[in-house]
Design a protein around this motif. Structure first.
Motif, PDB file in Angstrom:
ATOM      1  N   TYR A  59     -11.965 -14.524  56.496  1.00 48.74           N
ATOM      2  CA  TYR A  59     -11.611 -13.270  55.838  1.00 48.74           C
ATOM      3  C   TYR A  59     -10.719 -12.378  56.701  1.00 48.74           C
ATOM      4  CZ  TYR A  59     -12.595  -9.973  52.096  1.00 48.74           C
ATOM      5  OH  TYR A  59     -12.504  -9.162  51.015  1.00 48.74           O
ATOM      6  N   SER A  60     -11.027 -12.274  57.988  1.00 48.77           N
ATOM      7  CA  SER A  60     -10.239 -11.371  58.841  1.00 48.77           C
ATOM      8  C   SER A  60      -9.296 -12.165  59.731  1.00 48.77           C
ATOM      9  CB  SER A  60     -11.167 -10.531  59.727  1.00 48.77           C
ATOM     10  OG  SER A  60     -11.697 -11.339  60.754  1.00 48.77           O
ATOM     11  N   GLN A  61      -8.291 -11.480  60.239  1.00 48.85           N
ATOM     12  CA  GLN A  61      -7.336 -12.167  61.106  1.00 48.85           C
ATOM     13  C   GLN A  61      -8.003 -12.618  62.406  1.00 48.85           C
ATOM     14  OE1 GLN A  61      -3.982 -10.110  62.777  1.00 48.85           O
ATOM     15  NE2 GLN A  61      -2.778 -11.970  62.810  1.00 48.85           N
ATOM     16  N   ASN A  62      -8.886 -11.775  62.939  1.00 55.01           N
ATOM     17  CA  ASN A  62      -9.610 -12.148  64.163  1.00 55.01           C
ATOM     18  C   ASN A  62     -10.385 -13.443  63.965  1.00 55.01           C
ATOM     19  OD1 ASN A  62      -8.946 -10.381  66.091  1.00 55.01           O
ATOM     20  ND2 ASN A  62     -10.799  -9.098  65.928  1.00 55.01           N
ATOM     21  N   ASP A  63     -11.098 -13.523  62.852  1.00 64.55           N
ATOM     22  CA  ASP A  63     -11.904 -14.724  62.576  1.00 64.55           C
ATOM     23  C   ASP A  63     -11.003 -15.950  62.415  1.00 64.55           C
ATOM     24  OD1 ASP A  63     -14.045 -13.028  62.659  1.00 64.55           O
ATOM     25  OD2 ASP A  63     -14.455 -13.059  60.502  1.00 64.55           O
ATOM     26  N   PHE A  64      -9.877 -15.756  61.741  1.00 63.24           N
ATOM     27  CA  PHE A  64      -8.914 -16.854  61.587  1.00 63.24           C
ATOM     28  C   PHE A  64      -8.445 -17.345  62.962  1.00 63.24           C
ATOM     29  CE2 PHE A  64      -4.297 -17.715  61.590  1.00 63.24           C
ATOM     30  CZ  PHE A  64      -4.326 -18.972  61.008  1.00 63.24           C
ATOM     31  N   LEU A  65      -8.157 -16.389  63.861  1.00 59.10           N
ATOM     32  CA  LEU A  65      -7.638 -16.767  65.186  1.00 59.10           C
ATOM     33  C   LEU A  65      -8.675 -17.537  66.003  1.00 59.10           C
ATOM     34  CD1 LEU A  65      -5.562 -13.577  66.075  1.00 59.10           C
ATOM     35  CD2 LEU A  65      -4.697 -15.842  65.405  1.00 59.10           C
ATOM     36  N   VAL A  66      -9.942 -17.242  65.807  1.00 52.26           N
ATOM     37  CA  VAL A  66     -10.997 -17.995  66.506  1.00 52.26           C
ATOM     38  C   VAL A  66     -10.998 -19.451  66.034  1.00 52.26           C
ATOM     39  CG1 VAL A  66     -13.498 -18.243  66.805  1.00 52.26           C
ATOM     40  CG2 VAL A  66     -12.453 -15.970  66.924  1.00 52.26           C
ATOM     41  N   PHE A  67     -10.942 -19.660  64.727  1.00 58.43           N
ATOM     42  CA  PHE A  67     -10.892 -21.039  64.195  1.00 58.43           C
ATOM     43  C   PHE A  67      -9.636 -21.756  64.652  1.00 58.43           C
ATOM     44  CE2 PHE A  67     -14.132 -22.536  61.161  1.00 58.43           C
ATOM     45  CZ  PHE A  67     -15.015 -21.476  61.226  1.00 58.43           C
ATOM     46  N   LYS A  68      -8.521 -21.046  64.617  1.00 57.27           N
ATOM     47  CA  LYS A  68      -7.250 -21.640  65.013  1.00 57.27           C
ATOM     48  C   LYS A  68      -7.306 -22.094  66.471  1.00 57.27           C
ATOM     49  CE  LYS A  68      -2.382 -20.494  65.100  1.00 57.27           C
ATOM     50  NZ  LYS A  68      -1.605 -19.412  65.643  1.00 57.27           N
ATOM     51  N   PRO A 104     -23.454 -15.174  65.694  1.00 63.48           N
ATOM     52  CA  PRO A 104     -22.247 -14.824  66.452  1.00 63.48           C
ATOM     53  C   PRO A 104     -21.065 -15.703  66.034  1.00 63.48           C
ATOM     54  CG  PRO A 104     -24.141 -14.991  67.904  1.00 63.48           C
ATOM     55  CD  PRO A 104     -24.590 -15.493  66.553  1.00 63.48           C
ATOM     56  N   PHE A 105     -19.918 -15.074  65.803  1.00 66.62           N
ATOM     57  CA  PHE A 105     -18.838 -15.777  65.103  1.00 66.62           C
ATOM     58  C   PHE A 105     -18.331 -17.008  65.840  1.00 66.62           C
ATOM     59  CE2 PHE A 105     -14.848 -16.810  63.271  1.00 66.62           C
ATOM     60  CZ  PHE A 105     -15.113 -16.691  61.927  1.00 66.62           C
ATOM     61  N   ARG A 106     -18.011 -16.876  67.123  1.00 66.38           N
ATOM     62  CA  ARG A 106     -17.422 -18.028  67.824  1.00 66.38           C
ATOM     63  C   ARG A 106     -18.424 -19.192  67.910  1.00 66.38           C
ATOM     64  NH1 ARG A 106     -13.018 -19.669  71.072  1.00 66.38           N
ATOM     65  NH2 ARG A 106     -11.956 -17.705  70.726  1.00 66.38           N
ATOM     66  N   ASP A 107     -19.686 -18.878  68.166  1.00 65.08           N
ATOM     67  CA  ASP A 107     -20.704 -19.944  68.214  1.00 65.08           C
ATOM     68  C   ASP A 107     -20.786 -20.667  66.871  1.00 65.08           C
ATOM     69  OD1 ASP A 107     -21.212 -19.032  70.735  1.00 65.08           O
ATOM     70  OD2 ASP A 107     -23.134 -18.096  70.259  1.00 65.08           O
ATOM     71  N   ALA A 108     -20.755 -19.901  65.792  1.00 64.46           N
ATOM     72  CA  ALA A 108     -20.824 -20.499  64.447  1.00 64.46           C
ATOM     73  C   ALA A 108     -19.587 -21.347  64.165  1.00 64.46           C
ATOM     74  CB  ALA A 108     -20.961 -19.398  63.397  1.00 64.46           C
ATOM     75  N   ALA A 109     -18.432 -20.887  64.633  1.00 62.68           N
ATOM     76  CA  ALA A 109     -17.193 -21.637  64.409  1.00 62.68           C
ATOM     77  C   ALA A 109     -17.222 -22.977  65.153  1.00 62.68           C
ATOM     78  CB  ALA A 109     -15.994 -20.797  64.853  1.00 62.68           C
TER      79      ALA A 109
END
Ligand code: AR6
Length: 174
Positions: A160-169, A130-135
């Motif tokens: 890669y995606s804007q959504n994923d970038f926004l989670v890291f940000k 799951p992306f947020r957990d991994a971040a």
């Protein structure tokens, strides 16, 4: 988007991991055989050329959480560090194994004396983490490790995606 901790710049950008021409090392979200595959492994091997897989063959297989270093060939970098992330729900404990990927890659790069490294988000594609957990694991591990680095000055996450970038940000901004 970036912050500084202990003299190290930690940043996140939206982009393609195979097009980071201002960093010394790029990290590959590899498979155990270090073979070209889909996702990140596909673009890295395509951009590096067939010599990369020739070098990889002698280093494979690798274990979950393990990393190995190769030359980068036609990529605009000096080295590639190949990390095998955990398959979510299969390789356990997944959080510790994912954290080991980042910690081991940072140690390997720092030991080589390089100044900059770029990571993709390991295990969050084909391996289903799951992306947020991994971040949270990725940034948490980097935050812990920066206090012990001697040479690295820049650690970049390439999403890669804007959504994923926004989670890291979002996590980096906290
Ligand atoms: N640049 C940056 N990130 C990317 C790119 C790119 N060009 N392409 C995809 N991503 P994955 P894994 C993101 O599947 O989950 C392979 O087939 C993607 O959106 O590359 O560790 C290997 O051969 C996702 O968030 O790696 C292995 O068998 C993240 O990168 C297996 O997949 C990781 O996706 C590894 O699976």
């Amino acid at each position: 988007m970036g912050i500084e901790k202990n003299g190290v710049n930690i940043e996140c950008v939206q982009g393609d991991i195979s097009r980071q021409d201002d960093v010394d090392v790029v990290v590959n979200a590899a498979n155990s055989e270090l073979a070209p595959g889909g996702g990140v492994a596909g673009v890295i091997h395509r951009a590096a050329g067939s010599e990369l897989y020739e070098e990889c063959k002698d280093l494979a297989p690798i274990d979950v959480g393990e990393c190995v270093l190769t030359n980068a060939y036609n990529l605009p970098n000096t080295y590639v560090i190949h990390c095998l992330g955990p398959r979510y729900g299969i390789d356990k404990p997944e959080k510790e194994l994912l954290s080991s990927c980042y910690a081991n890659a940072l140690e390997l790069a720092d030991g080589k004396g390089v100044e900059s490294i770029a990571f993709p988000s390991i295990s969050t594609g084909a391996f289903g983490y799951p992306f947020r957990d991994a971040a949270e694991v990725a940034l948490g591990t980097v935050f812990k490790k920066v206090d012990n680095l001697k040479n690295l000055e820049k650690i970049r996450f390439v999403l890669y995606s804007q959504n994923d970038f926004l989670v890291f940000k979002d996590i980096l901004g906290r």
